[in-house]
Design an enzyme around this catalytic site. Structure first.
Site, PDB file in Angstrom:
ATOM      1  N   ILE A 260      13.428  -9.619   1.961  1.00 17.33           N
ATOM      2  CA  ILE A 260      14.610  -9.124   2.473  1.00 17.33           C
ATOM      3  C   ILE A 260      15.187  -9.856   3.477  1.00 17.33           C
ATOM      4  O   ILE A 260      16.446  -9.662   4.194  1.00 17.33           O
ATOM      5  CB  ILE A 260      13.945  -7.887   3.448  1.00 17.33           C
ATOM      6  CG1 ILE A 260      12.833  -8.359   4.332  1.00 17.33           C
ATOM      7  CG2 ILE A 260      13.361  -6.748   2.575  1.00 17.33           C
ATOM      8  CD1 ILE A 260      12.367  -7.161   5.284  1.00 17.33           C
TER       9      ILE A 260
ATOM     10  N   PHE B 286       1.006  -1.198  -0.133  1.00 16.89           N
ATOM     11  CA  PHE B 286      -0.050  -0.009   0.003  1.00 16.89           C
ATOM     12  C   PHE B 286       0.899   1.067  -0.044  1.00 16.89           C
ATOM     13  O   PHE B 286       0.817   2.045  -0.847  1.00 16.89           O
ATOM     14  CB  PHE B 286      -0.908   0.057   1.091  1.00 16.89           C
ATOM     15  CG  PHE B 286      -1.346   1.253   1.778  1.00 16.89           C
ATOM     16  CD1 PHE B 286      -1.927   2.286   0.797  1.00 16.89           C
ATOM     17  CD2 PHE B 286      -1.415   1.639   3.096  1.00 16.89           C
ATOM     18  CE1 PHE B 286      -2.322   3.516   1.520  1.00 16.89           C
ATOM     19  CE2 PHE B 286      -1.810   3.019   3.347  1.00 16.89           C
ATOM     20  CZ  PHE B 286      -2.282   3.619   2.708  1.00 16.89           C
TER      21      PHE B 286
ATOM     22  N   TYR C  32       4.735  -6.958  17.627  1.00 14.77           N
ATOM     23  CA  TYR C  32       5.036  -6.279  16.454  1.00 14.77           C
ATOM     24  C   TYR C  32       5.707  -4.676  17.017  1.00 14.77           C
ATOM     25  O   TYR C  32       6.749  -4.484  16.282  1.00 14.77           O
ATOM     26  CB  TYR C  32       3.626  -5.866  15.774  1.00 14.77           C
ATOM     27  CG  TYR C  32       3.767  -4.842  14.440  1.00 14.77           C
ATOM     28  CD1 TYR C  32       4.453  -5.056  13.549  1.00 14.77           C
ATOM     29  CD2 TYR C  32       3.320  -3.433  15.025  1.00 14.77           C
ATOM     30  CE1 TYR C  32       4.639  -3.898  12.436  1.00 14.77           C
ATOM     31  CE2 TYR C  32       3.555  -2.588  13.955  1.00 14.77           C
ATOM     32  CZ  TYR C  32       3.970  -2.718  12.888  1.00 14.77           C
ATOM     33  OH  TYR C  32       4.104  -2.138  11.820  1.00 14.77           O
TER      34      TYR C  32
END
Length: 352
Positions: free
Chosen positions: A61, A15, A148
């Site tokens: 990554i 996004f 998170y």
């Protein structure tokens, strides 16, 4: 603005990343996108793929070779790749940690090895944890409430350490509930703005976790794109000059032994708060302009989710003082544009 440069955007199919890619291409840059499409979508890059200055690398990554390949020749890295969502991290902390910390270190180390001057990365307002003070200021954080949040704070610590150890400039942007076009409304971990919009358009009840009083500093994508570019392109000399003035005014923020290399973190928000109940009402009102029956969509309330912070509103004083950041869109303006985008997209799909 970033112009006439070669730039790497990790997570460029997501996004925020895809909006950033399009903006950079429009400013005459060569843009490399590294994405494994675990959450990003190829359709978000439809416009970029037609541009000869766009390079897409499908990679991860967490793979150092992919990171090295992607960063070759780039003047800066705009690191947007991550596994977002507090609930996702609670359900699967192993993968969230692997991507958000392990992948972060590999990408930053690859940038250092390539001689990249500045590494701009996405942090999060979740770093503030259980600190109850409002507005949120960068130097006051509490205990993290989710895996998170831990990963994002760890990234900030690692970035500061890399700056001190290796001399690479790092700038972290603590995003506050970003919303806008291309944000996915589906799935278990969808953000509240697109999820509510999608539900309203489909005449489905809105489900609110908690009693609706929880509030957020919802930040439109255009504000974020501005902050990223300022973080990447503001000359080092100007940042250091403004740092000195800012810290002189706020002497209690001085950290003994702080590195001379740039290693900063900034809030990226509007500096206003909106409750979830207010958000639902506003979205129904906007979308009712297209179909008046949408105003009658019901809102139901239930238990709050684990890890959710009750209130979040940012101070943008530091980002304004050092980066020159000035939000261009209020939440109302952003919601208008976002609702228009989702409505047009929904009805285009119907016609097709």
């Amino acid at each position: 603005m970033i112009e006439n440069s070669k730039v790497l955007v990790t997570g460029g199919a997501g996004f925020i990343g895809s909006n950033l890619v399009d903006r950079l291409l429009a400013q005459n840059n060569q843009v490399v996108c590294l994405d494994n499409f675990s959450t990003g979508k190829l359709e978000n890059l439809e416009k970029a793929l037609k541009n000869p200055e766009f390079i897409l690398i499908e990679g991860d990554i967490r793979n150092y070779d992919d990171c090295r390949k992607a960063v070759v020749g780039c003047t800066c890295v705009l690191h947007q790749a991550a596994l977002g969502s507090v609930p996702r991290s609670i359900a699967d902390p192993v993968t969230s940690t692997d991507v958000n910390i392990g992948g972060f270190v590999k990408m930053m180390f690859a940038a250092k090895d390539e001689g990249v001057g500045r590494f701009v990365y996405a942090s999060s307002s979740s770093v503030y944890g259980d600190h109850s003070g409002l507005p949120k200021v960068e130097h006051q954080i509490g205990k993290a409430l989710s895996p998170y949040a831990v990963t994002k704070y760890a990234d900030e610590l690692l970035a500061a350490n890399f700056s001190a150890m290796y001399g690479i400039e790092t700038v972290g942007l603590r995003y506050f509930n970003v919303f806008g076009p291309r944000q996915d409304p589906s799935g278990s971990y969808a953000a509240v703005v697109p999820k509510f919009i999608n539900s309203i358009i489909n005449h489905e009840n809105l489900h609110v976790f908690g009693d609706g009083t929880f509030s957020r500093d919802f930040t439109y994508i255009e504000n974020v794109l501005q902050a990223i570019q300022l973080a990447a392109s503001t000359p080092s000399s100007i940042i250091k000059e403004r740092q000195q003035a800012y810290y002189k005014r706020n002497q209690e923020l001085r950290v003994p032994g702080i590195s001379e290399t740039i290693a900063e973190v900034f809030n990226t928000a509007v500096g206003q708060y909106t409750s979830i109940a207010e958000l639902a009402d506003t979205l129904k009102r906007i979308l009712a302009r297209f179909d008046h029956t949408l105003a009658r969509v019901d809102v139901t309330y239930g238990p709050a989710r684990p890890g959710d912070v009750p209130h979040s509103m940012a101070s943008c004083e530091k980002s304004q003082a050092i980066l020159g950041y000035k939000p261009t869109h209020t939440i109302s303006q952003g919601l208008e544009e976002t609702c228009n985008w989702h409505w047009q997209r929904a009805h285009l799909n119907v016609r097709q």
